[in-house]
Scaffold this motif. Structure first.
Motif, PDB file in Angstrom:
ATOM      1  N   TYR A  40       0.847  -1.207   0.000  1.00 57.60           N
ATOM      2  CA  TYR A  40       0.000   0.000   0.000  1.00 57.60           C
ATOM      3  C   TYR A  40       0.873   1.245   0.000  1.00 57.60           C
ATOM      4  O   TYR A  40       0.600   2.220  -0.706  1.00 57.60           O
ATOM      5  CB  TYR A  40      -0.913   0.053   1.236  1.00 57.60           C
ATOM      6  CG  TYR A  40      -1.736  -1.185   1.483  1.00 57.60           C
ATOM      7  CD1 TYR A  40      -2.325  -1.869   0.423  1.00 57.60           C
ATOM      8  CD2 TYR A  40      -1.961  -1.669   2.767  1.00 57.60           C
ATOM      9  CE1 TYR A  40      -3.086  -2.996   0.641  1.00 57.60           C
ATOM     10  CE2 TYR A  40      -2.723  -2.794   3.006  1.00 57.60           C
ATOM     11  CZ  TYR A  40      -3.278  -3.465   1.941  1.00 57.60           C
ATOM     12  OH  TYR A  40      -4.026  -4.579   2.154  1.00 57.60           O
ATOM     13  N   THR A  41       1.937   1.199   0.829  1.00 51.89           N
ATOM     14  CA  THR A  41       2.816   2.357   0.970  1.00 51.89           C
ATOM     15  C   THR A  41       3.497   2.681  -0.356  1.00 51.89           C
ATOM     16  O   THR A  41       3.494   3.834  -0.806  1.00 51.89           O
ATOM     17  CB  THR A  41       3.890   2.072   2.039  1.00 51.89           C
ATOM     18  OG1 THR A  41       3.233   1.717   3.257  1.00 51.89           O
ATOM     19  CG2 THR A  41       4.770   3.284   2.273  1.00 51.89           C
ATOM     20  N   ALA A  85       1.079   4.079  -3.094  1.00 49.10           N
ATOM     21  CA  ALA A  85       0.682   5.470  -2.860  1.00 49.10           C
ATOM     22  C   ALA A  85       1.848   6.419  -3.114  1.00 49.10           C
ATOM     23  O   ALA A  85       1.679   7.478  -3.729  1.00 49.10           O
ATOM     24  CB  ALA A  85       0.162   5.636  -1.435  1.00 49.10           C
ATOM     25  N   THR A  93      -6.368  12.547   7.190  1.00 47.15           N
ATOM     26  CA  THR A  93      -6.402  11.430   6.249  1.00 47.15           C
ATOM     27  C   THR A  93      -7.587  10.501   6.503  1.00 47.15           C
ATOM     28  O   THR A  93      -8.176   9.971   5.573  1.00 47.15           O
ATOM     29  CB  THR A  93      -5.092  10.636   6.341  1.00 47.15           C
ATOM     30  OG1 THR A  93      -4.025  11.557   6.201  1.00 47.15           O
ATOM     31  CG2 THR A  93      -4.990   9.595   5.252  1.00 47.15           C
ATOM     32  N   THR A 134      -5.837   4.054  -1.395  1.00 43.39           N
ATOM     33  CA  THR A 134      -4.701   4.618  -2.124  1.00 43.39           C
ATOM     34  C   THR A 134      -4.888   6.113  -2.347  1.00 43.39           C
ATOM     35  O   THR A 134      -3.944   6.895  -2.168  1.00 43.39           O
ATOM     36  CB  THR A 134      -4.531   3.888  -3.473  1.00 43.39           C
ATOM     37  OG1 THR A 134      -4.436   2.491  -3.218  1.00 43.39           O
ATOM     38  CG2 THR A 134      -3.272   4.349  -4.176  1.00 43.39           C
ATOM     39  N   LEU A 141      -4.072   7.996   0.833  1.00 48.48           N
ATOM     40  CA  LEU A 141      -2.633   8.026   1.112  1.00 48.48           C
ATOM     41  C   LEU A 141      -1.890   8.913   0.110  1.00 48.48           C
ATOM     42  O   LEU A 141      -0.905   9.569   0.468  1.00 48.48           O
ATOM     43  CB  LEU A 141      -2.054   6.606   1.101  1.00 48.48           C
ATOM     44  CG  LEU A 141      -2.555   5.676   2.218  1.00 48.48           C
ATOM     45  CD1 LEU A 141      -1.958   4.284   2.066  1.00 48.48           C
ATOM     46  CD2 LEU A 141      -2.211   6.232   3.588  1.00 48.48           C
ATOM     47  N   VAL A 142      -2.368   8.956  -1.145  1.00 46.71           N
ATOM     48  CA  VAL A 142      -1.740   9.823  -2.146  1.00 46.71           C
ATOM     49  C   VAL A 142      -1.939  11.291  -1.760  1.00 46.71           C
ATOM     50  O   VAL A 142      -1.009  12.105  -1.827  1.00 46.71           O
ATOM     51  CB  VAL A 142      -2.310   9.539  -3.558  1.00 46.71           C
ATOM     52  CG1 VAL A 142      -1.917  10.637  -4.537  1.00 46.71           C
ATOM     53  CG2 VAL A 142      -1.824   8.190  -4.063  1.00 46.71           C
ATOM     54  N   VAL A 144       3.188   8.082   5.183  1.00 42.20           N
ATOM     55  CA  VAL A 144       2.347   7.078   4.527  1.00 42.20           C
ATOM     56  C   VAL A 144       2.458   5.733   5.252  1.00 42.20           C
ATOM     57  O   VAL A 144       1.448   5.062   5.486  1.00 42.20           O
ATOM     58  CB  VAL A 144       2.709   6.939   3.035  1.00 42.20           C
ATOM     59  CG1 VAL A 144       1.944   5.793   2.400  1.00 42.20           C
ATOM     60  CG2 VAL A 144       2.389   8.231   2.304  1.00 42.20           C
ATOM     61  N   ALA A 164      -0.812   4.027   6.687  1.00 41.88           N
ATOM     62  CA  ALA A 164      -1.334   2.897   5.910  1.00 41.88           C
ATOM     63  C   ALA A 164      -2.103   1.905   6.785  1.00 41.88           C
ATOM     64  O   ALA A 164      -2.777   1.013   6.270  1.00 41.88           O
ATOM     65  CB  ALA A 164      -0.206   2.187   5.164  1.00 41.88           C
TER      66      ALA A 164
END
Lengths: 237, 218
Positions: A30-31, A34, A71, A90, A93-94, A154, A158
């Motif tokens: 995921y990290t 993103a 977030t 995503t 996180l972006v 992030v 996450a």
């Protein structure tokens, strides 16, 4: 504070679908996704704004506003608009990662001395050559600093993937809280904290490899006479 | 849009409670950290070994994810997981890590000739520190304070994930109601507005206490 869950070898099995190795991989996935998207969006914009000096005010203000966005709220908004899955996580996180990357890319490019850019222009480099071969290498320590900052945030955040029904290290935190198994929560938190520190160290190492010794001062102990002409050829200034 | 007004009409008081709680949880840690950072920053500015230890500790603290810290603190402190004290302590640690560094940077940036002039005019060290050195360091210190405040306002929302109040509750509420938009949107708008208002207030204070930044110069 019980460390039983953390130290239980069964939880470290490579094949277990909810063991630490699997959860760490999901978390890193995921990290990385993103960060890659955020870098693809923010880096070119920061480079363009830094190089041309246009649109700086808008970028700085958007960046600051982005920093103030919680977030968790962005995630909930995306879950409500897009539905459950990897996409809303995503996007959240972006949105988190873009401001630090954009701000430091811009600041890094702006910090390149004007006379250096003028000199590059004077020897006939095109604008894109100036950007890529002069400004980016000189600004690289600052740009990577922003990337480190973004990845730290992030990685930390996450965990919310688990709140949206996905995996990652957040699973231990939320499942442990829901079932009141505090040793599972502690295990998740410790692994997450260690992961964040390790990633920061890895990126610090990458920074040393990528940044030219001439930029960060490591090349400064070389005797100047061996590298450069001792006297300017002519001084018209 | 009308749904949002409806939600505010029926849940206005709980939204207000969440907002007030959010302000406390976000700003109390900044205030505590600010008071602690002034003496600590002075030590870091003055003694090189202290600088190394303090700044390394600070950057490690800053690396620890907030949710992890929120969940580990009860185990260390013996508090309940739902105790707001955990949030205040966690955010104080983050703010402190940032503010000690910026306070030291601000003190470093004060021109030594100004300090020599103050000494020559008969200022004793303590008076010189409070009336010359600290005010001149303030622009840098307040820049750090702005970053810490905005970061805290958005970080408090995370506390809702483990059941502690603040505007984050509006997000978890929307989640429980099957991704119901009104509380989510209200929570987002209020937390961005809160961050902006806090930021503007600090800038106003900064302008008030650094009159020399506007007088003349350019």
């Amino acid at each position: 504070m019980s460390l039983d869950y953390l130290l239980d070898a069964a939880n470290w099995s490579l094949t277990s679908p909810d063991g630490f190795p699997q959860r760490i991989l999901e978390h890193l996935g995921y990290t990385a996704l993103a960060l890659a998207i955020a870098a693809l969006v923010a880096f070119p914009i920061g480079l363009l704004i830094g190089h041309t000096g246009r649109g700086a005010l808008i970028a700085i203000n958007l960046g600051n506003a982005g920093r103030a966005l919680p977030t968790l709220g962005v995630l909930m908004l995306m879950l409500a608009l897009v539905g459950i899955g990897l996409v809303p996580v995503t996007i959240a996180l972006v949105v988190l990662a873009i401001p630090p990357i954009l701000a430091t890319t811009y600041a890094g490019i702006r910090s390149v001395p004007d006379e250096t850019v003028d000199a590059a222009r004077g020897v006939g480099m095109t604008e894109s050559q100036i950007a890529w071969r002069v400004e980016v290498p000189i600004a690289l320590p600052i740009i990577i600093g922003g990337l480190r900052n973004a990845s730290l945030q992030v990685v930390s955040t996450a965990t919310i993937a688990a709140y949206a029904g996905l995996g990652g290290l957040g699973r231990y935190l939320f499942d442990g809280l829901a079932t009141l198994q505090y040793d599972q929560v502690v295990a998740g938190a410790v692994v997450l904290a260690v992961l964040a520190v390790v990633i920061d160290l890895v990126l610090a190492g990458a920074q040393r490899l990528l940044v030219s010794p001439g930029v960060d001062g490591r090349g400064a102990d070389n005797s100047p006479t061996t590298n450069r002409p001792a006297e300017p050829i002519s001084s018209t200034a | 849009m009308s749904e949002i007004w409806n939600y505010l009409e029926t849940n206005g008081s709980s939204v207000l409670t969440a907002l007030v709680q959010h302000i406390w949880l976000a700003l109390l840690p900044v205030a505590i950290a600010f008071v602690l950072a002034l003496p600590l920053g002075a030590l870091v500015h003055r003694y090189l070994p202290v600088r190394h230890v303090a700044l390394t500790t600070g950057s490690v603290v800053y690396t620890v994810p907030s949710l992890a810290l929120l969940l580990l603190l009860p185990g260390v402190l013996g508090t309940s997981v739902l105790d707001p004290t955990n949030v205040v302590i966690a955010l104080t640690l983050y703010s402190l890590a940032l503010l000690v560094r910026t306070t030291a940077d601000g003190l470093d940036a004060v021109d030594t000739t100004v300090l020599q002039a103050a000494t020559a005019m008969g200022y004793r060290p303590l008076r010189r520190w409070f009336t010359v050195q600290l005010p001149l360091a303030m622009p840098v210190v307040l820049t750090g304070l702005r970053v810490a405040t905005v970061a805290n306002v958005s970080m408090v929302s995370v506390a809702a994930l483990i059941g502690i109040g603040g505007l984050g509750q509006l997000f978890t509420r929307g989640f429980q109601l099957g991704f119901y938009l009104p509380p989510i949107v209200i929570g987002l708008v209020l937390s961005v507005a809160l961050a902006v208002v806090a930021d503007v207030l600090i800038v106003a204070v900064q302008r008030g206490i650094t009159p020399w930044a506007r007088a003349g110069g350019r």
